[in-house]
Design an enzyme around this catalytic site. Structure first.
Site, PDB file in Angstrom:
ATOM      1  NE  ARG A  89      -4.392  -1.353  -0.051  1.00 15.90           N
ATOM      2  CZ  ARG A  89      -4.478  -2.142  -0.792  1.00 15.90           C
ATOM      3  NH1 ARG A  89      -3.568  -2.709  -1.787  1.00 15.90           N
ATOM      4  NH2 ARG A  89      -5.762  -2.921  -0.853  1.00 15.90           N
ATOM      5  CD  GLU A 128      -2.814   2.969  -6.423  1.00 10.98           C
ATOM      6  OE1 GLU A 128      -1.740   2.504  -5.795  1.00 10.98           O
ATOM      7  OE2 GLU A 128      -3.821   2.577  -6.575  1.00 10.98           O
ATOM      8  CG  HIS A 138      -2.144  -0.955  -7.059  1.00 11.44           C
ATOM      9  ND1 HIS A 138      -2.555  -0.022  -6.206  1.00 11.44           N
ATOM     10  CD2 HIS A 138      -2.165  -2.227  -6.770  1.00 11.44           C
ATOM     11  CE1 HIS A 138      -2.791  -0.959  -5.014  1.00 11.44           C
ATOM     12  NE2 HIS A 138      -2.631  -2.029  -5.432  1.00 11.44           N
TER      13      HIS A 138
END
Length: 319
Positions: free
Chosen positions: A240, A269, A288
């Site tokens: 994270r 993000e 990601h």
């Protein structure tokens, strides 16, 4: 086994693979519907015993309010930091996730990829290739390097299994005792608790984060701890983004105070890819995708399908 009415909330703007895996895993055993943004919310949730969310944070409060017939809200992801658990509990249905073992191999592989790319200065090497410059840069071997793994759960263990054949020395931190058979297999050089975190940070040549994001772990790599890293050490994050104080990390990278970073998750993000830090040759980034593999999708979908079947049989769901 009872045939259930199931609703799938899918983020097709992200990828269709998660949805396809769930559809395949459930087969024809249940009445599965795919959520449609064009249709009214209440009629889509009516009578749906199970709601499957391909990634936590997709659902709105209006959706949760409409799920009056729902007994299980199944999240296909691992982390629950972007899920309002208290609000969901107030609705009276159970919430389940897909724990780390279902994505652990993918995360371990991605972390090792970052380590290898940083060790061989991949970004600089690619720039040299494009410019026609041969035989540079000079790389660094991994044999004898210390790999600090913060969070020695499923993905941290998978990284250790893959790093040891390269001759890396494993030091790890976890909040819980690790099973003796795991320790016998991996044989870390050092395994400590949170009180020894600073020790591992200072010793590591590569430091990889494998933690859930909580109030305790947020910015666990703050300016102080980043300042403790060796000037040649690299920071890896496949978990994270908010585990790291990104401002402090960016300053350290831009000023050459740490050796590099391999980052897959970000506090915001998408991040601003035009920032100077992301142009550095010792900054390796991916959008990601560390857990996004066909193997992860299949494993998570199988866990989701098992929970739907368990509810249909009157059993408690897992996880």
């Amino acid at each position: 086994m009872q045939r259930l009415k199931v609703l799938l909330l899918s983020q097709l703007t992200v990828t269709h693979h998660w949805q396809d895996a769930v559809v395949a895993a459930l087969g024809n055993r249940h009445d599965l519907a795919i959520y449609d943004d064009e249709r009214p919310i209440p009629e889509q949730f009516e009578g749906r015993t199970v709601v499957i969310e391909t990634g936590g944070g997709v659902a709105t409060d209006e959706m949760k309010d409409a799920a009056t017939d729902t007994r299980l809200w199944q999240i296909m992801g691992t982390g629950l930091d972007h899920v309002d658990i208290d609000y969901m509990k107030s609705k009276g249905f159970m919430v389940a996730n897909c724990p780390g073992q279902f994505s652990s191999v993918a995360l371990g592989e991605c972390a090792l990829m970052f380590i290898l790319m940083l060790a061989r200065s991949y970004c600089e090497a690619r720039a040299n290739f494009d410019a026609g410059t041969m035989y540079k840069p000079f790389g660094h071997g991994l044999d004898g390097m210390t790999l600090g793994i913060i969070g020695f759960g499923a993905s941290g263990q998978e990284l250790a299994r893959r790093a040891k054949p390269f001759g890396m020395r494993i030091q790890a931190i976890d909040v819980r005792p690790i099973e003796p058979e795991i320790l016998d297999e991996i044989q870390p050089e050092f395994l400590g608790g949170p009180d020894e975190l600073d020790q591992v940070v200072a010793a590591a040549d590569y430091l990889s984060l494998h933690l859930h994001l909580t109030d305790v772990t947020r910015h666990i790599m703050d300016a102080r701890r980043i300042g403790m890293m060796k000037p040649t050490a690299c920071l890896i994050n496949v978990a994270r983004g908010a585990l790291i104080d990104e401002t402090a990390m960016h300053e350290a990278l831009l000023n050459g105070r740490i050796g590099g970073a391999g980052i897959d998750a970000f506090s915001t993000e998408p991040p601003d890819s035009t920032l100077p830090v992301y142009q550095l040759p010792n900054m390796v980034v991916t959008p990601h995708i560390s857990g996004a593999t066909n193997s992860t999708a299949s494993a998570r979908a199988a866990a989701v399908a098992e929970n739907v079947d368990r509810v249909a049989q009157g059993l408690e769901p897992l996880y």
